[in-house]
Design a protein around this motif. Structure first.
Motif, mmCIF file in Angstrom:
data_model
loop_
_atom_site.group_PDB
_atom_site.id
_atom_site.type_symbol
_atom_site.label_atom_id
_atom_site.label_comp_id
_atom_site.label_asym_id
_atom_site.label_seq_id
_atom_site.Cartn_x
_atom_site.Cartn_y
_atom_site.Cartn_z
ATOM 1 N N UNK A 39 -4.579 -43.490 57.950
ATOM 2 C CA UNK A 39 -3.712 -42.654 58.428
ATOM 3 C C UNK A 39 -2.479 -42.176 57.629
ATOM 4 N N UNK A 40 -2.079 -40.785 57.840
ATOM 5 C CA UNK A 40 -0.960 -40.180 56.986
ATOM 6 C C UNK A 40 -0.355 -39.237 57.756
ATOM 7 N N UNK A 41 1.106 -39.382 57.611
ATOM 8 C CA UNK A 41 1.919 -38.139 58.035
ATOM 9 C C UNK A 41 2.320 -37.204 57.027
ATOM 10 N N UNK A 42 2.497 -35.982 57.324
ATOM 11 C CA UNK A 42 2.887 -34.781 56.266
ATOM 12 C C UNK A 42 4.438 -34.700 56.567
ATOM 13 N N UNK A 43 5.009 -34.653 55.646
ATOM 14 C CA UNK A 43 6.304 -34.478 55.707
ATOM 15 C C UNK A 43 6.894 -32.941 56.215
ATOM 16 N N UNK A 44 6.103 -31.997 55.554
ATOM 17 C CA UNK A 44 6.678 -30.935 55.935
ATOM 18 C C UNK A 44 7.786 -30.066 55.483
ATOM 19 N N UNK A 66 -6.759 -35.717 49.989
ATOM 20 C CA UNK A 66 -7.529 -36.297 51.072
ATOM 21 C C UNK A 66 -8.584 -35.103 51.418
ATOM 22 N N UNK A 67 -8.452 -33.876 51.043
ATOM 23 C CA UNK A 67 -9.253 -32.829 51.595
ATOM 24 C C UNK A 67 -9.129 -32.299 52.907
ATOM 25 N N UNK A 68 -7.653 -32.466 53.485
ATOM 26 C CA UNK A 68 -7.192 -32.169 54.715
ATOM 27 C C UNK A 68 -6.327 -31.199 55.048
ATOM 28 N N UNK A 69 -6.260 -30.482 56.045
ATOM 29 C CA UNK A 69 -5.104 -29.774 56.327
ATOM 30 C C UNK A 69 -4.471 -30.092 57.743
ATOM 31 N N UNK A 70 -3.316 -30.750 57.607
ATOM 32 C CA UNK A 70 -2.722 -31.153 58.842
ATOM 33 C C UNK A 70 -2.040 -30.060 59.573
ATOM 34 N N UNK A 71 -2.243 -30.175 60.654
ATOM 35 C CA UNK A 71 -1.681 -29.129 61.709
ATOM 36 C C UNK A 71 -0.213 -29.395 61.966
ATOM 37 N N UNK A 72 0.452 -30.405 61.933
ATOM 38 C CA UNK A 72 1.632 -31.009 62.278
ATOM 39 C C UNK A 72 2.042 -31.892 61.322
ATOM 40 N N UNK A 73 3.467 -31.737 61.254
ATOM 41 C CA UNK A 73 4.219 -32.680 60.232
ATOM 42 C C UNK A 73 5.350 -33.654 60.826
ATOM 43 N N UNK A 118 4.135 -38.739 53.521
ATOM 44 C CA UNK A 118 4.462 -37.880 52.590
ATOM 45 C C UNK A 118 5.785 -37.372 52.623
ATOM 46 N N UNK A 119 6.798 -38.014 51.688
ATOM 47 C CA UNK A 119 8.044 -37.455 51.680
ATOM 48 C C UNK A 119 8.382 -36.664 50.519
ATOM 49 N N UNK A 120 7.372 -36.106 49.851
ATOM 50 C CA UNK A 120 7.732 -34.906 48.686
ATOM 51 C C UNK A 120 7.733 -33.614 49.517
#
Length: 288
Positions: free
Chosen positions: A98-103, A68-75, A56-58
């Motif tokens: 799998x996904x990576x949050x940009x933060x 996805x109904x998720x709350x990522x702890x790390x980015x 996720x690069x936005x």
């Protein structure tokens, strides 16, 4: 000597592994359903037994985790700042995605430190051998951090609705990128189509404009209909493909994924290997 030979053997085997196709998913403006497409398209690729990673690069506005109904702890930011390892920022979504949050707080890669960029390259060198597809869900519009990365990836999927402003902005985005990299491969998807003829007209107009004014051939992947299942899925925070697998839009996005998977034969392996090279070159120019 034995350890050195074993290490060399592992490196040679790793080098022979197929590399992931890197795809940027973009739109000329916000509100066209880009992130929803990215999420469900990823699951459609998973249905063809493909290993898929969404990044996720936005930056600051990313919503893949919400869909996805998720709350990522790390980015990704945590990895680049060395506070987390790569494995700690890869989130495991349902059904093997799998996904990576940009933060928040990440700007153009031109503004990253050399240490951050080296960690990014190290990550992609690994990720390219672990996945079949790496999808970059980019922020809307032609902001600098969008263009930085889009110019490095192998392929681009452009999302447009039938609204005139969406079509115009999508073409402007494609033109902007094409003038900087004429060899970039573009794919077009029409979204929120109420009438099939109207949707067909939208994507063919974009295709025609690219051919006429930029001498650039593009691929039309398909059309996604206006479907009430999408709104229901967003409220439930689950991808519509999983929640309503038999809905018209779910069948269409599976068809689009099938077309895209078959397109593999025309994607040159050398272009895939150039992804990291393009990223490195872009960074050098930004710090030259």
């Amino acid at each position: 000597m034995h350890d050195q030979a074993e290490k060399l053997r592992r490196q040679m085997l790793k080098a022979q592994e197929p590399l992931a196709r890197s795809i940027a998913i973009v739109s000329g403006k916000g509100g066209v359903g880009k992130s929803n497409f990215s999420t469900n398209f990823a699951y459609a690729l998973r249905s063809y037994d493909k290993k898929v990673l969404i990044i996720d690069m936005d930056i600051g506005m990313g919503n893949i985790h919400i869909l996805l109904g998720m709350t990522p702890n790390n980015s990704l930011r945590d990895y680049l700042s060395e506070s987390k390892e790569l494995a700690e920022v890869i989130n495991k979504a349902p059904e093997g995605l799998d996904f990576i949050s940009g933060g928040s707080g990440l700007n153009s890669v031109m503004e990253w430190s050399e240490e951050m960029f080296e960690r990014l390259i190290t990550a992609f060198e690994y990720l390219q051998t672990e996945y079949d597809f790496i999808l970059f869900d980019m922020g809307a519009g032609a902001t600098q951090h969008v263009i930085d990365l889009v110019l490095a990836v192998d392929e681009i999927i452009v999302i447009s609705t039938t609204e005139p402003t969406s079509i115009t902005d999508a073409y402007s985005m494609m033109k902007f990128i094409c003038l900087r990299d004429p060899d970039k491969q573009f794919h077009i998807v029409g979204n929120r189509v109420s009438k099939n003829d109207e949707g067909t007209d939208t994507v063919t107009r974009l295709q025609f404009a690219m051919r006429k004014f930029l001498d650039k051939e593009t691929t039309i992947l398909g059309l996604l209909p206006e479907d009430g299942s999408v709104h229901k899925a967003v409220l439930a925070q689950k991808p519509f493909l999983l929640l309503f697998p038999n809905a018209p839009i779910s069948k269409k996005i599976k068809s689009i994924a099938s077309t895209f998977v078959e397109f593999e034969t025309t994607v040159n392996l050398e272009n895939k290997q150039r992804f990291l090279g393009r990223l490195k070159n872009m960074f050098r120019k930004g710090h030259g």
